[in-house]
Design a protein around this motif. Structure first.
Motif, PDB file in Angstrom:
ATOM      1  N   PRO A 237       0.789  -1.235   0.000  1.00  0.00           N
ATOM      2  CA  PRO A 237       0.000   0.000   0.000  1.00  0.00           C
ATOM      3  C   PRO A 237       0.819   1.282   0.000  1.00  0.00           C
ATOM      4  CG  PRO A 237       0.072  -0.903   2.205  1.00  0.00           C
ATOM      5  CD  PRO A 237       0.795  -1.889   1.327  1.00  0.00           C
ATOM      6  N   GLU A 238       2.168   1.195   0.042  1.00  0.00           N
ATOM      7  CA  GLU A 238       2.966   2.392   0.277  1.00  0.00           C
ATOM      8  C   GLU A 238       2.932   3.399  -0.871  1.00  0.00           C
ATOM      9  OE1 GLU A 238       4.010  -0.567   1.155  1.00  0.00           O
ATOM     10  OE2 GLU A 238       4.445  -0.446   3.293  1.00  0.00           O
ATOM     11  N   PHE A 239       2.712   2.952  -2.119  1.00  0.00           N
ATOM     12  CA  PHE A 239       2.686   3.934  -3.191  1.00  0.00           C
ATOM     13  C   PHE A 239       1.780   3.469  -4.319  1.00  0.00           C
ATOM     14  CE2 PHE A 239       5.438   1.230  -5.697  1.00  0.00           C
ATOM     15  CZ  PHE A 239       5.228   1.628  -7.002  1.00  0.00           C
ATOM     16  N   ALA A 240       1.300   4.444  -5.096  1.00  0.00           N
ATOM     17  CA  ALA A 240       0.521   4.186  -6.298  1.00  0.00           C
ATOM     18  C   ALA A 240       0.760   5.352  -7.238  1.00  0.00           C
ATOM     19  CB  ALA A 240      -0.967   4.056  -5.971  1.00  0.00           C
ATOM     20  N   ASP A 241       0.901   5.067  -8.531  1.00  0.00           N
ATOM     21  CA  ASP A 241       1.132   6.118  -9.513  1.00  0.00           C
ATOM     22  C   ASP A 241       0.125   5.942 -10.647  1.00  0.00           C
ATOM     23  OD1 ASP A 241       2.637   8.378 -10.550  1.00  0.00           O
ATOM     24  OD2 ASP A 241       3.367   7.008 -12.082  1.00  0.00           O
ATOM     25  N   PHE A 242      -0.711   6.956 -10.868  1.00  0.00           N
ATOM     26  CA  PHE A 242      -1.756   6.887 -11.886  1.00  0.00           C
ATOM     27  C   PHE A 242      -1.193   7.245 -13.265  1.00  0.00           C
ATOM     28  CE2 PHE A 242      -4.396   7.187  -8.173  1.00  0.00           C
ATOM     29  CZ  PHE A 242      -5.637   6.667  -8.524  1.00  0.00           C
ATOM     30  N   SER A 243      -1.748   6.605 -14.293  1.00  0.00           N
ATOM     31  CA  SER A 243      -1.506   7.069 -15.658  1.00  0.00           C
ATOM     32  C   SER A 243      -2.269   8.377 -15.847  1.00  0.00           C
ATOM     33  CB  SER A 243      -1.972   6.024 -16.678  1.00  0.00           C
ATOM     34  OG  SER A 243      -3.369   5.770 -16.536  1.00  0.00           O
ATOM     35  N   ALA A 244      -1.962   9.101 -16.933  1.00  0.00           N
ATOM     36  CA  ALA A 244      -2.567  10.417 -17.132  1.00  0.00           C
ATOM     37  C   ALA A 244      -4.087  10.343 -17.237  1.00  0.00           C
ATOM     38  CB  ALA A 244      -1.986  11.067 -18.380  1.00  0.00           C
ATOM     39  N   ASN A 245      -4.606   9.268 -17.867  1.00  0.00           N
ATOM     40  CA  ASN A 245      -6.056   9.155 -18.022  1.00  0.00           C
ATOM     41  C   ASN A 245      -6.731   8.490 -16.832  1.00  0.00           C
ATOM     42  OD1 ASN A 245      -5.416   6.455 -18.277  1.00  0.00           O
ATOM     43  ND2 ASN A 245      -5.960   6.304 -20.439  1.00  0.00           N
ATOM     44  N   GLY A 246      -5.941   8.092 -15.829  1.00  0.00           N
ATOM     45  CA  GLY A 246      -6.493   7.497 -14.617  1.00  0.00           C
ATOM     46  C   GLY A 246      -6.959   6.061 -14.766  1.00  0.00           C
ATOM     47  N   GLN A 247      -6.753   5.449 -15.936  1.00  0.00           N
ATOM     48  CA  GLN A 247      -7.252   4.096 -16.177  1.00  0.00           C
ATOM     49  C   GLN A 247      -6.312   3.007 -15.684  1.00  0.00           C
ATOM     50  OE1 GLN A 247     -10.434   3.558 -17.401  1.00  0.00           O
ATOM     51  NE2 GLN A 247     -10.432   5.763 -17.009  1.00  0.00           N
ATOM     52  N   GLN A 248      -5.045   3.338 -15.494  1.00  0.00           N
ATOM     53  CA  GLN A 248      -4.064   2.367 -15.015  1.00  0.00           C
ATOM     54  C   GLN A 248      -3.345   2.931 -13.796  1.00  0.00           C
ATOM     55  OE1 GLN A 248      -2.188  -0.215 -18.409  1.00  0.00           O
ATOM     56  NE2 GLN A 248      -2.054   1.903 -19.046  1.00  0.00           N
ATOM     57  N   ILE A 249      -3.080   2.062 -12.834  1.00  0.00           N
ATOM     58  CA  ILE A 249      -2.391   2.471 -11.618  1.00  0.00           C
ATOM     59  C   ILE A 249      -1.193   1.556 -11.409  1.00  0.00           C
ATOM     60  CG2 ILE A 249      -2.610   2.923  -9.151  1.00  0.00           C
ATOM     61  CD1 ILE A 249      -5.603   3.155  -9.547  1.00  0.00           C
ATOM     62  N   LEU A 250      -0.034   2.161 -11.282  1.00  0.00           N
ATOM     63  CA  LEU A 250       1.199   1.416 -11.057  1.00  0.00           C
ATOM     64  C   LEU A 250       1.345   1.142  -9.564  1.00  0.00           C
ATOM     65  CD1 LEU A 250       3.918   0.395 -12.258  1.00  0.00           C
ATOM     66  CD2 LEU A 250       4.831   2.682 -11.835  1.00  0.00           C
ATOM     67  N   ILE A 251       1.472  -0.143  -9.193  1.00  0.00           N
ATOM     68  CA  ILE A 251       1.581  -0.525  -7.786  1.00  0.00           C
ATOM     69  C   ILE A 251       2.635  -1.613  -7.627  1.00  0.00           C
ATOM     70  CG2 ILE A 251      -0.800   0.050  -7.151  1.00  0.00           C
ATOM     71  CD1 ILE A 251      -1.496  -2.886  -7.490  1.00  0.00           C
ATOM     72  N   ILE A 259       8.647 -10.174  -5.197  1.00  0.00           N
ATOM     73  CA  ILE A 259       8.106  -8.820  -5.176  1.00  0.00           C
ATOM     74  C   ILE A 259       8.195  -8.276  -6.588  1.00  0.00           C
ATOM     75  CG2 ILE A 259       8.301  -6.488  -4.226  1.00  0.00           C
ATOM     76  CD1 ILE A 259       9.661  -7.659  -1.807  1.00  0.00           C
ATOM     77  N   GLY A 260       7.153  -7.625  -7.052  1.00  0.00           N
ATOM     78  CA  GLY A 260       7.172  -7.117  -8.416  1.00  0.00           C
ATOM     79  C   GLY A 260       6.419  -5.813  -8.562  1.00  0.00           C
ATOM     80  N   LEU A 261       6.427  -5.286  -9.802  1.00  0.00           N
ATOM     81  CA  LEU A 261       5.643  -4.119 -10.174  1.00  0.00           C
ATOM     82  C   LEU A 261       4.524  -4.569 -11.099  1.00  0.00           C
ATOM     83  CD1 LEU A 261       8.243  -1.288 -10.962  1.00  0.00           C
ATOM     84  CD2 LEU A 261       6.578  -1.326  -9.109  1.00  0.00           C
ATOM     85  N   ALA A 262       3.363  -3.967 -10.931  1.00  0.00           N
ATOM     86  CA  ALA A 262       2.219  -4.367 -11.748  1.00  0.00           C
ATOM     87  C   ALA A 262       1.401  -3.154 -12.131  1.00  0.00           C
ATOM     88  CB  ALA A 262       1.353  -5.373 -10.998  1.00  0.00           C
ATOM     89  N   LEU A 263       0.632  -3.301 -13.226  1.00  0.00           N
ATOM     90  CA  LEU A 263      -0.357  -2.317 -13.613  1.00  0.00           C
ATOM     91  C   LEU A 263      -1.729  -2.830 -13.202  1.00  0.00           C
ATOM     92  CD1 LEU A 263       0.668  -1.025 -17.168  1.00  0.00           C
ATOM     93  CD2 LEU A 263       0.825   0.164 -14.975  1.00  0.00           C
ATOM     94  N   TRP A 264      -2.457  -2.003 -12.490  1.00  0.00           N
ATOM     95  CA  TRP A 264      -3.786  -2.358 -12.010  1.00  0.00           C
ATOM     96  C   TRP A 264      -4.809  -1.467 -12.692  1.00  0.00           C
ATOM     97  CZ3 TRP A 264      -5.960   0.314  -7.197  1.00  0.00           C
ATOM     98  CH2 TRP A 264      -7.275  -0.099  -6.970  1.00  0.00           C
ATOM     99  N   ASN A 265      -5.836  -2.080 -13.286  1.00  0.00           N
ATOM    100  CA  ASN A 265      -6.933  -1.342 -13.890  1.00  0.00           C
ATOM    101  C   ASN A 265      -8.164  -1.524 -13.007  1.00  0.00           C
ATOM    102  OD1 ASN A 265      -9.285  -0.683 -15.570  1.00  0.00           O
ATOM    103  ND2 ASN A 265      -7.818  -0.531 -17.252  1.00  0.00           N
TER     104      ASN A 265
END
Length: 358
Positions: A237-251, A259-265
């Motif tokens: 839960p420590e960070f989240a980064d939105f794409s410009a259109n808000g449809q994808q969130i990097l977590i 441990i990995g990085l993922a795109l969450w829609n």
């Protein structure tokens, strides 16, 4: 009940002091997670050095200024100083106290630093402005019938001059940090996430939406796992980064022994994707979309790296910037700059700013 709440507040203040002392002692004894042999490259010159904590660190919405606090909040005996550092500058500038307001009505939505503070009883709270300046998120005073032990999160619409309590979120520690809370806005100002460290020690992430048409439509969803390739993964839960259109969130996600990085829609789970797995679980700080949103930049044990969102191929941008000595990292909103925190064995914390290679 009043005596019980006073007891709860006293306990949390003691825990705060214990945390500060523990961090210093761990650093002095060399028990922090960073590898002792790892060193920053000699070409990097620190922009700030302190024996205290770095708190409330964040970038301005336009990505031109980095803001942070040096000190230990809630302890008058420790100096607490706010600084700003513009891109291209080498020395932070102290923020005069006159810029720190004490009433949310005094908050300017157009403040480039979004650094205003609001009063919640006797505790100050960072106010997070939406990219369009219309909405403010902050900690409000407890209403008479409030059942939580911390403070409710408030969403204010400055255009309609309305406020609403964000459902289900109760925050005890009001600093913007991994043991407090963090807010991340979508570029279109229609949604945001709140990381909250609750009064009972739990770390949670909430996805807030539905308020764009009217505040009464606000919805708060607790997010703990997301499906990726038909398998559940726990989120960090420590960070989240939105794409410009808000449809994808990097977590950041946790899988068995990985441990990995993922795109969450949030609107279509079928579009969730795992981007990269960090070798040996070594990772530092957050991650960010590139300016063209075709890739993501991050720091792990292999260095400062970039992953292409189409091919999922990764490449190393700087092998000397790695998670063995970088203890935290804050990327600018467009991923073009990053501020690094080194927490070394001499009980000193150093900040560095650099441009992310293309």
């Amino acid at each position: 009940m009043f005596t019980y709440l006073l007891h709860i507040r006293a306990v949390h203040k003691i825990l705060w002091l214990f945390l500060c002392i523990t961090l210093v002692l761990m650093t002095q004894s060399g028990t922090m997670l960073s590898t002792a042999a790892a060193q920053p490259p000699s070409s990097l010159v620190p922009i700030h050095v302190t024996p205290w904590l770095i708190l409330n660190a964040h970038w301005s919405t336009d990505g031109t200024t980095f803001i942070f606090q040096d000190g230990a909040p809630n302890f008058p005996e420790v100096p607490n100083t706010w600084y700003t550092l513009g891109v291209g500058q080498t020395t932070p500038v102290v923020i005069p106290e006159v810029q720190i307001v004490t009433q949310v009505n005094d908050v300017s939505p157009t403040d480039a630093h979004t650094l205003n503070l609001a009063t919640a009883d006797t505790v100050t709270s960072i106010v997070r402005s939406s990219p369009n300046g219309r909405y403010l998120v902050y900690a409000g005073a407890r209403p008479a019938n409030y059942e939580g032990y911390g403070y409710p999160r408030i969403l204010r619409d400055t255009v309609m001059d309305q406020t609403i309590t964000i459902p289900e979120i109760d925050v005890q520690i009001l600093t913007d940090s991994n043991f407090g809370y963090r807010v991340s806005w979508s570029g279109d100002s229609a949604a945001f996430t709140v990381f909250a460290h609750s009064s009972f020690g739990a770390s949670n992430m909430y996805y807030i939406s539905g308020f764009a048409q009217a505040l009464e439509g606000i919805a708060s969803t607790l997010i703990s796992t997301i499906p990726i390739d038909d398998r559940p993964t726990s989120i960090s839960p420590e960070f989240a980064d939105f794409s410009a259109n808000g449809q994808q969130i990097l977590i950041r996600v946790y899988m068995p022994q990985q441990i990995g990085l993922a795109l969450w829609n949030p609107n279509n789970p079928m579009l969730n994707r795992l981007l990269v797995v960090h070798p040996n679980g070594e990772v530092a700080g957050d991650a960010a979309f590139s300016p063209d949103e075709q890739s993501v930049v991050f720091i792990d044990g292999l260095g400062l790296r970039r992953v292409d969102l189409t091919t999922l191929q990764t490449r190393v941008l700087d092998i000397s910037i790695d998670a063995r000595w970088v203890d935290d990292a804050w990327f600018s909103p467009d991923g073009s700059h990053v501020v690094l925190l080194e927490d070394d064995e001499s009980a000193q914390r150093r900040l560095y700013m650099l441009t992310v290679p293309q």
